[in-house]
Design an enzyme around this catalytic site. Sequence first.
Site, PDB file in Angstrom:
ATOM      1  N   GLU A 129       0.810  -1.229   0.000  1.00 41.22           N
ATOM      2  CA  GLU A 129       0.000   0.000   0.000  1.00 41.22           C
ATOM      3  C   GLU A 129       0.845   1.281   0.000  1.00 41.22           C
ATOM      4  O   GLU A 129       0.295   2.381  -0.122  1.00 41.22           O
ATOM      5  CB  GLU A 129      -0.920   0.030   1.228  1.00 41.22           C
ATOM      6  N   HIS A 154       4.588 -14.716  -1.463  1.00 49.93           N
ATOM      7  CA  HIS A 154       4.468 -13.686  -2.496  1.00 49.93           C
ATOM      8  C   HIS A 154       5.402 -12.504  -2.244  1.00 49.93           C
ATOM      9  O   HIS A 154       5.146 -11.373  -2.619  1.00 49.93           O
ATOM     10  CB  HIS A 154       3.013 -13.245  -2.695  1.00 49.93           C
ATOM     11  N   ARG A 210      19.084  -4.694  10.467  1.00 53.70           N
ATOM     12  CA  ARG A 210      19.103  -3.468   9.654  1.00 53.70           C
ATOM     13  C   ARG A 210      18.149  -2.394  10.173  1.00 53.70           C
ATOM     14  O   ARG A 210      17.997  -1.345   9.558  1.00 53.70           O
ATOM     15  CB  ARG A 210      18.756  -3.816   8.206  1.00 53.70           C
ATOM     16  N   VAL A 263       9.759  -6.319   4.167  1.00 49.82           N
ATOM     17  CA  VAL A 263       9.226  -7.523   3.523  1.00 49.82           C
ATOM     18  C   VAL A 263      10.255  -8.636   3.738  1.00 49.82           C
ATOM     19  O   VAL A 263      11.428  -8.485   3.367  1.00 49.82           O
ATOM     20  CB  VAL A 263       8.973  -7.307   2.022  1.00 49.82           C
TER      21      VAL A 263
HETATM   22  N1  INI Z   1       3.492  -6.597   3.735  1.00 49.19           N
HETATM   23  C1  INI Z   1       4.689  -6.188   4.177  1.00 49.19           C
HETATM   24  O1  INI Z   1       4.891  -4.972   4.364  1.00 49.19           O
HETATM   25  N2  INI Z   1       5.674  -7.078   4.447  1.00 49.19           N
HETATM   26  C2  INI Z   1       5.498  -8.417   4.262  1.00 49.19           C
HETATM   27  O2  INI Z   1       6.454  -9.202   4.515  1.00 49.19           O
HETATM   28  C3  INI Z   1       4.240  -8.881   3.807  1.00 49.19           C
HETATM   29  N3  INI Z   1       3.985 -10.286   3.642  1.00 49.19           N
HETATM   30  O3  INI Z   1       4.701 -11.092   4.237  1.00 49.19           O
HETATM   31  O4  INI Z   1       3.051 -10.677   2.999  1.00 49.19           O
HETATM   32  C4  INI Z   1       3.247  -7.938   3.527  1.00 49.19           C
HETATM   33  N4  INI Z   1       2.039  -8.308   3.087  1.00 49.19           N
HETATM   34  C5  INI Z   1       0.895  -7.461   3.135  1.00 49.19           C
HETATM   35  C6  INI Z   1       0.753  -6.563   1.917  1.00 49.19           C
HETATM   36  O5  INI Z   1       1.731  -5.538   1.941  1.00 49.19           O
HETATM   37  C7  INI Z   1      -0.621  -5.902   1.878  1.00 49.19           C
HETATM   38  O6  INI Z   1      -0.796  -5.097   3.024  1.00 49.19           O
HETATM   39  C8  INI Z   1      -1.773  -6.924   1.841  1.00 49.19           C
HETATM   40  O7  INI Z   1      -1.581  -7.830   0.778  1.00 49.19           O
HETATM   41  C9  INI Z   1      -3.128  -6.196   1.654  1.00 49.19           C
HETATM   42  O8  INI Z   1      -3.186  -5.485   0.423  1.00 49.19           O
END
Ligand code: INI
Length: 154
Positions: free
Chosen positions: A59, A89, A128, A82
């Site tokens: 987002e 994914h 980090r 992430v």
């Molecule tokens: N969002 C992250 O910021 N880090 C992640 O590691 C992660 N994983 O693991 O899936 C993640 N998923 C959520 C994604 O960013 C969205 O918020 C979600 O898919 C809703 O749109």
Amino acid sequence: MARSVSAQLTGTGRRFAVAVARFNGHVVEGLVAGAIDCLLRHGVKDEDITIVRVPGAWELPVVVKKLAEGKKHHAIIALGCVIRGETPHFDYVAGECAKGLAAVALQTGVPVAMGVLTTDTTDQAIARAGLKAGNKGVDAAMAAIEMAGVLEQL
Ligand code: INI
């Protein structure tokens, strides 16, 4: 003589937005603390920092775009985390986030500092975010300050 452009590392008189992904918050809040501390120590006033929180790294681009289009900030800092080990994914979330942030900077001309950690493990991410391997939030804030100064001169 060649004209050389480079910025003083001062944030005095400048406004910054910090877009923060809540996902992996235990890591990301270390990045936020580092980024804010860096901005304040480089002369940015507390009231000139806007912090916007979103669900995850996916987002970040849309919110950063809205902030950039508002033209109220000299630079925007995107923070998130992430972790590959925790998501099948990973490549989609990390890749689209990075591509989206780069696109916003190019489309709007507002610098976007990339403070989104992409790591294989939680330990690497924690390292980090202020533990053993520096703080990527500080690095992103420094880049934002420098880019605000560089763009002002061009
Ligand atoms: N969002 C992250 O910021 N880090 C992640 O590691 C992660 N994983 O693991 O899936 C993640 N998923 C959520 C994604 O960013 C969205 O918020 C979600 O898919 C809703 O749109």
